[in-house]
Design a protein around this motif. Structure first.
Motif, short mmCIF file in Angstrom:
data_model
loop_
_atom_site.label_atom_id
_atom_site.label_comp_id
_atom_site.label_asym_id
_atom_site.label_seq_id
_atom_site.Cartn_x
_atom_site.Cartn_y
_atom_site.Cartn_z
N UNK A 48 -44.85 86.30 52.11
CA UNK A 48 -43.45 85.87 52.15
C UNK A 48 -43.33 84.38 51.85
N UNK A 49 -44.20 83.62 52.52
CA UNK A 49 -44.14 82.17 52.31
C UNK A 49 -44.46 81.83 50.85
N UNK A 50 -45.38 82.59 50.30
CA UNK A 50 -45.77 82.34 48.91
C UNK A 50 -44.58 82.54 47.98
N UNK A 51 -43.79 83.56 48.25
CA UNK A 51 -42.67 83.78 47.32
C UNK A 51 -41.56 82.76 47.51
N UNK A 52 -41.40 82.27 48.73
CA UNK A 52 -40.42 81.20 48.95
C UNK A 52 -40.87 79.93 48.22
N UNK A 53 -42.17 79.63 48.40
CA UNK A 53 -42.79 78.48 47.74
C UNK A 53 -42.58 78.54 46.21
N UNK A 54 -42.77 79.73 45.73
CA UNK A 54 -42.66 79.97 44.29
C UNK A 54 -41.26 79.61 43.77
N UNK A 55 -40.26 79.93 44.60
CA UNK A 55 -38.87 79.64 44.19
C UNK A 55 -38.59 78.15 44.26
N UNK A 56 -39.11 77.53 45.33
CA UNK A 56 -38.88 76.09 45.51
C UNK A 56 -39.59 75.26 44.45
N UNK A 57 -40.87 75.54 44.27
CA UNK A 57 -41.67 74.77 43.31
C UNK A 57 -42.30 75.69 42.27
N UNK A 58 -41.53 76.10 41.28
CA UNK A 58 -42.04 77.09 40.33
C UNK A 58 -43.25 76.59 39.53
N UNK A 59 -43.42 75.25 39.47
CA UNK A 59 -44.53 74.75 38.65
C UNK A 59 -45.85 74.64 39.42
N UNK A 60 -45.74 74.74 40.75
CA UNK A 60 -46.94 74.60 41.56
C UNK A 60 -47.56 75.98 41.81
N UNK A 61 -48.68 76.23 41.21
CA UNK A 61 -49.26 77.57 41.34
C UNK A 61 -50.31 77.59 42.45
N UNK A 62 -49.97 78.27 43.53
CA UNK A 62 -50.91 78.35 44.65
C UNK A 62 -51.44 79.78 44.82
N UNK A 63 -51.25 80.60 43.81
CA UNK A 63 -51.52 82.03 43.98
C UNK A 63 -53.00 82.31 44.29
N UNK A 64 -53.90 81.49 43.70
CA UNK A 64 -55.33 81.74 43.94
C UNK A 64 -55.67 81.48 45.41
N UNK A 65 -55.18 80.35 45.88
CA UNK A 65 -55.41 79.98 47.28
C UNK A 65 -54.90 81.08 48.22
N UNK A 66 -53.69 81.56 47.92
CA UNK A 66 -53.08 82.57 48.78
C UNK A 66 -53.85 83.90 48.73
N UNK A 67 -54.23 84.29 47.54
CA UNK A 67 -54.90 85.59 47.48
C UNK A 67 -56.28 85.52 48.12
N UNK A 68 -56.85 84.33 48.11
CA UNK A 68 -58.12 84.16 48.83
C UNK A 68 -57.93 84.37 50.33
N UNK A 69 -56.86 83.77 50.82
CA UNK A 69 -56.56 83.93 52.26
C UNK A 69 -56.35 85.40 52.61
N UNK A 70 -55.56 86.05 51.78
CA UNK A 70 -55.25 87.46 52.03
C UNK A 70 -56.53 88.31 51.98
N UNK A 71 -57.36 87.98 51.02
CA UNK A 71 -58.62 88.73 50.88
C UNK A 71 -59.48 88.61 52.14
#
Ligand SMILES: [Zn+2]
Length: 318
Positions: A48-71
């Protein structure tokens, strides 16, 4: 019920059932292992936080970091499950067929093997093949019933002939998936084992999940007429064109005068054009066939068939 409706019903129920089972498992585990519930909460939170982040800062890609956490969290969850004696994938979404995720259509946008199997089993009910499959297959094929004596003008015994025919049939089965344009015309008098052999071929191919439609020429005509006059049986009719293999048993002289005769040849011709295979058995010789069916379509159709001759004493009287 129509076949297509039956099939979509089947997959709908399957998905419903699997989703229910999955939900029950989740409930069960949450009660037994509260840590898993917590972990799931954390995972949802991160997403959820990732998708909010994505809307706020569309240019900042944190998806790798997040998927690592989820993994990492998912691994932890699996460890909890394992410790309590559950399989590691116990909480994964459930699919009966992993190749099409229970949709019937696979990655290549083609009919999945599970759908093919379903169609074939539905068809057993509507075609005459059902009860023959157990009784008539290559295991039950006994060469000894064919005479060893050279038969009339043939320079060959029926048994030797049948050995050759068996070899051709098996190569037809083994090379079925190749686009080699091989269609067989089994011809010769009644009581030579033609129908038995057709059943053997059909049952062998059905085991490989190939859609085989086996019908007598008479049954096909009946379907065509029913469709014309009573507007029924469209599923069956479509499968004459779409099945991987169509077997037309007992193509005979009695069909000539029927006004729907040309429809059978239309079906076979369309299949030829689409590169789909057909087997025909008949009591007529190729010469009789060409005299009986004089239309140009017919002769073009028959040119595409390899004639296989059956001969010998009538087996039915032995
Ligand atoms: Zn499937």
């Amino acid at each position: 019920m129509e076949l297509t409706a039956k099939i979509s019903n089947y997959y709908e129920n399957l998905r419903k059932k699997n989703i229910e089972t999955h939900e029950k498992r989740v409930e069960e585990i949450y009660k037994k292992i509260p840590e898993v519930r917590e972990i799931d909460g954390l995972i949802r939170d991160i997403a959820l936080r990732a998708s909010i982040e994505q809307i706020k800062n569309p240019n900042q890609d944190k998806s790798i970091e997040q998927s690592e956490k989820i993994y990492t969290l998912k691994l932890k969850k699996m460890e909890f499950l394992e410790k309590e004696g559950y399989p590691r994938d116990y909480l994964e979404e459930i699919y009966t067929c992993k190749d099409c995720l229970d949709t019937g259509i696979n990655e290549d946008n083609e009919k999945c093997h599970c759908l093919k199997k379903l169609i074939v089993s539905e068809l057993y009910d509507m075609s005459s093949i059902s009860y023959m499959l157990d009784k008539e297959n290559f295991d039950k094929f006994d060469l000894n019933v064919f005479s060893e004596k050279v038969y009339e003008e043939f320079n060959m015994s029926p048994r030797e002939n049948m050995k050759n025919i068996l070899a051709i049939s098996k190569s037809f089965i083994n090379n079925f998936d190749e686009k080699n344009d091989v269609n067989l015309l089994l011809w010769g008098p009644t009581g030579q084992g033609k129908t038995f052999l057709l059943n053997c071929i059909a049952s062998e191919l059905i085991k490989k999940d190939i859609i085989v439609i086996y019908q007598t020429a008479y049954e096909i005509l009946k379907t065509i007429e029913d469709r014309k006059f009573k507007n029924i049986d469209d599923d069956k009719y479509n499968l004459y064109f779409e099945s991987d293999l169509l077997i037309v048993d007992d193509l005979g002289i009695e069909l000539v005068n029927s006004f729907t005769t040309s429809e059978i040849f239309n079906i076979i011709n369309t299949r030829l054009l689409r590169g789909k295979k057909t087997l025909i058995s008949t009591n007529l010789s190729p010469k009789e066939l060409s005299e009986t069916y004089t239309d140009r379509v017919f002769s073009r159709v028959f040119q595409k068939f390899v004639p296989i001759r059956f001969f010998g004493p009538d087996l039915r009287w032995q």
